[in-house]
Design an enzyme around this catalytic site. Structure first.
Site, short mmCIF file in Angstrom:
data_model
loop_
_atom_site.label_atom_id
_atom_site.label_comp_id
_atom_site.label_asym_id
_atom_site.label_seq_id
_atom_site.Cartn_x
_atom_site.Cartn_y
_atom_site.Cartn_z
N TYR A 76 -9.89 3.12 -14.11
CA TYR A 76 -9.73 3.61 -15.48
C TYR A 76 -9.50 2.50 -16.52
CZ TYR A 76 -9.84 8.55 -14.06
OH TYR A 76 -10.22 9.79 -13.59
N ASP B 7 0.88 -1.17 0.00
CA ASP B 7 0.00 0.00 0.00
C ASP B 7 0.92 1.22 0.00
OD1 ASP B 7 -1.42 2.24 0.91
OD2 ASP B 7 -2.62 1.09 2.33
N ILE B 8 0.81 2.05 -1.01
CA ILE B 8 1.75 3.15 -1.22
C ILE B 8 1.71 4.18 -0.08
CG2 ILE B 8 0.27 4.70 -2.58
CD1 ILE B 8 2.66 4.84 -4.63
N SER C 29 -3.83 4.20 -13.97
CA SER C 29 -4.92 3.91 -14.94
C SER C 29 -5.43 2.47 -14.96
CB SER C 29 -4.55 4.29 -16.38
OG SER C 29 -4.69 5.67 -16.60
N VAL D 9 -6.49 4.44 -5.18
CA VAL D 9 -5.26 4.93 -4.55
C VAL D 9 -5.41 6.42 -4.17
CG1 VAL D 9 -4.00 5.51 -6.69
CG2 VAL D 9 -2.75 4.76 -4.67
N ASP D 10 -6.17 7.16 -4.95
CA ASP D 10 -6.43 8.57 -4.69
C ASP D 10 -7.10 8.73 -3.31
OD1 ASP D 10 -6.74 11.28 -5.11
OD2 ASP D 10 -8.23 11.10 -6.71
N GLY E 147 -6.80 0.63 -12.60
CA GLY E 147 -7.89 0.30 -11.69
C GLY E 147 -9.21 0.70 -12.31
#
Ligand code: ADP
Length: 171
Positions: free
Chosen positions: A122, A10-11, A118, A34-35, A120
């Protein structure tokens, strides 16, 4: 020498790099995936700074501080939504990596962690996204051979990690 590698994780969970990259949307006002994780971990001051940026075009990147995240900066980039691949998706995705890395060089950022932009919500096919990601990173490193100590992808699932590792193994 720039190290290029992947890690499963997890970033937002620990210090990976001077800067982490957010796979944002054009509003830069937060979203899912992630956002959402980045905004939750950074705290509300990140949204306050993002509101002043007037959004970001697809393929471009903007930088903010990282607030409660364990890094110095967040680079927000907007990946393309996959519409079959004939709408400039590849160039736009390459632009995300190129512009994020250029912004990093301007801020003296020597290590940077990317998510799989992109792939996920997207819907960009992971294999194709990974090829563009690796190619573009390599091209930027050729252009700026002394700028980075490490460029990594922090990948959220094993399958995505395998695909990026495969991309890195090719020549
Ligand atoms: P996009 O809208 O650009 O497709 P998403 O956030 O939906 O962005 O997904 C991009 C990638 O980020 C996906 O592989 C998803 O599994 C992954 N992801 C989601 N949360 C995290 C996280 N906390 N750390 C790292 N990667 C994450």
């Amino acid at each position: 020498m720039t190290v290029i590698r992947t890690e499963l994780g997890d970033i937002t969970s620990k210090h990976y790099a001077d800067a982490i990259v957010n796979a944002a949307n054009e509003s830069l006002l937060g979203g899912g995936g992630v956002d959402g994780a980045i905004h939750r971990a950074a705290g509300p001051d990140l949204l306050t700074e993002c509101r002043k940026l007037n959004g970001c075009k697809t393929g471009q990147a903007k930088i903010t501080k990282a607030y409660r995240l364990p890094c110095d900066y967040v680079i927000h980039t907007v990946g393309p939504v996959w519409h079959g691949g004939i709408h400039g998706e590849a160039e736009l995705l390459a632009g995300c990596y190129k512009h994020s890395l250029e912004l990093a060089t301007e801020h003296g950022i020597r290590s940077i962690a990317f998510p799989s932009i992109s792939t996920g919500v997207y819907s960009y096919p992971v294999q194709q996204a990974a090829e563009i990601a690796v190619q573009t990173v390599r091209k930027v490193i050729e252009e700026y051979p002394d700028a980075f100590d490490e460029i990594l992808w922090v990948l959220f699932d094993e399958r995505t990690k395998l695909v990026y590792d495969g991309g890195l193994q090719k020549n």
